[in-house]
Scaffold this active site. Structure first.
Site, PDB file in Angstrom:
ATOM      1  N   PHE A 146      82.371 -11.667  62.950  1.00 54.21           N
ATOM      2  CA  PHE A 146      82.025 -12.094  64.305  1.00 54.21           C
ATOM      3  C   PHE A 146      81.127 -13.315  64.202  1.00 54.21           C
ATOM      4  O   PHE A 146      80.035 -13.253  63.640  1.00 54.21           O
ATOM      5  CB  PHE A 146      81.314 -11.004  65.115  1.00 54.21           C
ATOM      6  N   ASP A 231      75.828 -16.831  57.998  1.00 58.79           N
ATOM      7  CA  ASP A 231      75.583 -16.684  59.440  1.00 58.79           C
ATOM      8  C   ASP A 231      74.579 -15.554  59.671  1.00 58.79           C
ATOM      9  O   ASP A 231      74.944 -14.382  59.675  1.00 58.79           O
ATOM     10  CB  ASP A 231      76.899 -16.424  60.182  1.00 58.79           C
ATOM     11  N   LYS A 260      69.957 -16.208  68.282  1.00 56.40           N
ATOM     12  CA  LYS A 260      69.356 -15.005  68.866  1.00 56.40           C
ATOM     13  C   LYS A 260      67.833 -14.982  68.807  1.00 56.40           C
ATOM     14  O   LYS A 260      67.200 -15.567  69.671  1.00 56.40           O
ATOM     15  CB  LYS A 260      70.009 -13.766  68.261  1.00 56.40           C
TER      16      LYS A 260
HETATM   17  C1  PLP Z   1      75.834 -13.271  68.365  1.00 51.94           C
HETATM   18  C2  PLP Z   1      76.392 -13.900  67.151  1.00 51.94           C
HETATM   19  C3  PLP Z   1      76.958 -15.190  67.181  1.00 51.94           C
HETATM   20  C4  PLP Z   1      77.157 -15.952  68.467  1.00 51.94           C
HETATM   21  O1  PLP Z   1      75.991 -16.189  69.156  1.00 51.94           O
HETATM   22  P1  PLP Z   1      76.044 -16.563  70.727  1.00 51.94           P
HETATM   23  O2  PLP Z   1      74.627 -16.938  71.040  1.00 51.94           O
HETATM   24  O3  PLP Z   1      76.513 -15.339  71.447  1.00 51.94           O
HETATM   25  O4  PLP Z   1      76.988 -17.695  70.866  1.00 51.94           O
HETATM   26  C5  PLP Z   1      77.367 -15.747  65.992  1.00 51.94           C
HETATM   27  N1  PLP Z   1      77.260 -15.079  64.830  1.00 51.94           N
HETATM   28  C6  PLP Z   1      76.740 -13.845  64.762  1.00 51.94           C
HETATM   29  C7  PLP Z   1      76.636 -13.163  63.433  1.00 51.94           C
HETATM   30  C8  PLP Z   1      76.298 -13.204  65.912  1.00 51.94           C
HETATM   31  O5  PLP Z   1      75.810 -11.967  65.847  1.00 51.94           O
END
Ligand code: PLP
Length: 418
Positions: A146, A231, A260
């Site tokens: 994700f 990520d 986040k």
């Molecule tokens: C939430 C998330 C994203 C995307 O972030 P948004 O602020 O919702 O665009 C990307 N990578 C990971 C691992 C995430 O948990």
């Protein structure tokens, strides 16, 4: 209730349902206000926040120091775009470099935008530094990944709901099985410029990689001149008990994606971090964002990083996480076979429900009704990821409510012996 007998809860839910797109199915709780780890709904009911907006609220709701920093900046200037310099972005970038160990950072807003930044950087690096013909660059991604919701990113999702009907997709991505080095090697070609990967797969169900995988992946990337892009939008900034999840693996990636919690629970703030030899592919006009790194966002993010450090939130997360993990394992033993696994790292725990018993969503809704906010991922996993500020008392209260809910369900399902 109003004169027609509609509760405030029903009224607000009704408006979102009537006028909003139907792209979410929220838990039926209408939040009015929140303070640190507690949330109150419009009926005055209190909840323990065991979700913290997927790590976005790691500092707790409306942390007083962060709110004060925002107020101070709001008396000065909020948004100017990157057409000019400001007094908060430089200090934020300096602090980011100190905590991540990377020489440079590129600020964006949402996590998905920082992932897009990483993809652009990797491709240009692949062409200009590694010498892959432009347009032939390939990025390896894990099955079950994700990384956000843009058209490029969902194009390499393995989740059918995220993709179906949204094509055509952007090419240049190849899949490997998370945790499986042989699968990485099989997917790679001479045109592979990067591996983009989560250090723990959150959305996939809080999947912790097998020991040694990241070390092998690091060695393979180095040997093959491939960038390892980590990520940590959800895992980073203390969530797993260290500043960054890659520290558990004893490795250092070539680039790091943050989001986040970087917004400290107030704003969307993300960043792509790398050393100069990678970041230098970006020159004026090659990439940008109107709101990225704005004065207010930078002030908030900077204060957020200081709070994590100075209030020992990263330092205390591991012990708190072990406590929560142990307590949840005790509940698991009490309701066999309803919970088939409890896993995670730090204050990021997935409780995997046996699908022949019930769904995660069923329990999430019962938990909310009993005063604990959590969220399901897929059909079977309940995510617990409270603010890092949570106290032991509040964790115990949340676990006790969880215990009562699952014991009750266990009994209703006729699973209790005797
Ligand atoms: C939430 C998330 C994203 C995307 O972030 P948004 O602020 O919702 O665009 C990307 N990578 C990971 C691992 C995430 O948990």
């Amino acid at each position: 209730m109003d004169a027609t007998g509609t509760s405030a809860t029903q009224s607000y839910i009704g408006k979102e349902a009537r006028y909003g797109a139907r792209n979410y199915a929220p838990v039926p709780v209408v939040v009015d206000h929140a303070k640190d780890c507690l949330v109150w709904d419009v009926e005055g009911r209190r909840y323990i926040d065991m979700m913290s907006a997927y790590s976005s609220v790691s500092h707790g709701h409306l942390h007083p120091r962060i709110v004060a920093a925002a107020h101070r900046q709001l008396e000065k200037v909020a948004v100017m775009s990157r057409a000019y310099y400001g007094t908060t972005l430089g200090p934020l970038l300096e602090k980011l470099s100190e905590v991540t160990g990377f020489e440079r950072a590129l600020p964006m807003n949402t996590g998905a935008e920082a992932v897009e930044t990483a993809i652009k950087c990797a491709r240009r690096w692949g062409h200009r530094v590694k010498g892959i013909p432009d347009g032939q660059q390939r990025i390896l991604v894990a099955r079950g990944n994700f990384h956000g919701r843009t058209t490029t990113i969902i194009g390499f999702s393995s989740e059918e709901d995220y993709r179906t009907g949204f094509g055509p997709f952007c090419g240049g991505f190849q899949h490997f099985d998370y945790g499986d080095m042989a699968s990485v090697q099989a997917a790679a070609t001479e045109n592979t410029c990067a591996v983009l990967v989560e250090p723990i797969q959150g959305e996939a169900g809080v999947l912790v990689p097998p020991p040694g995988f990241f070390r092998e992946l690091r060695e393979w990337c180095t040997a093959n001149d491939v960038l390892l892009i980590d990520d940590e939008v959800q895992a980073g900034l203390g969530r797993t008990g260290k500043w960054f999840a890659f520290e558990h693996e004893g490795i250092r990636p070539d680039a790091l994606i943050l989001g986040k919690a970087l917004g400290a629970g107030l704003l969307p703030v993300s960043a792509f971090c790398a050393d100069d030899k990678v970041m230098s592919v970006f020159v004026p006009n090659s990439h940008g964002s109107t709101f990225g790194g704005n004065a207010l966002a930078a002030a908030v993010a900077l204060e957020g990083l200081k709070v994590l450090e100075e209030e020992g939130l990263v330092a205390n997360c591991a012990a708190k996480g072990e406590h929560l993990f142990r307590r949840l394992r005790e509940v698991q033993a009490e309701v066999k076979p309803l919970i088939r696994d409890v896993r995670g790292r730090g204050l990021w725990i997935g409780v995997d429900i046996e699908p022949s018993c019930t769904t995660a969503r069923d329990l999430v809704e019962r938990l909310a009704a009993a005063g604990v906010l959590s969220k399901e991922t897929h059909e079977t996993v309940i995510r617990f990821a409270p603010p890092l500020t949570i106290t032991y008392e509040l964790m115990d209260e949340a676990v006790e409510i969880f215990r009562k809910v699952v014991v009750q369900r266990h009994r209703e399902l006729g699973l209790a012996k005797g």
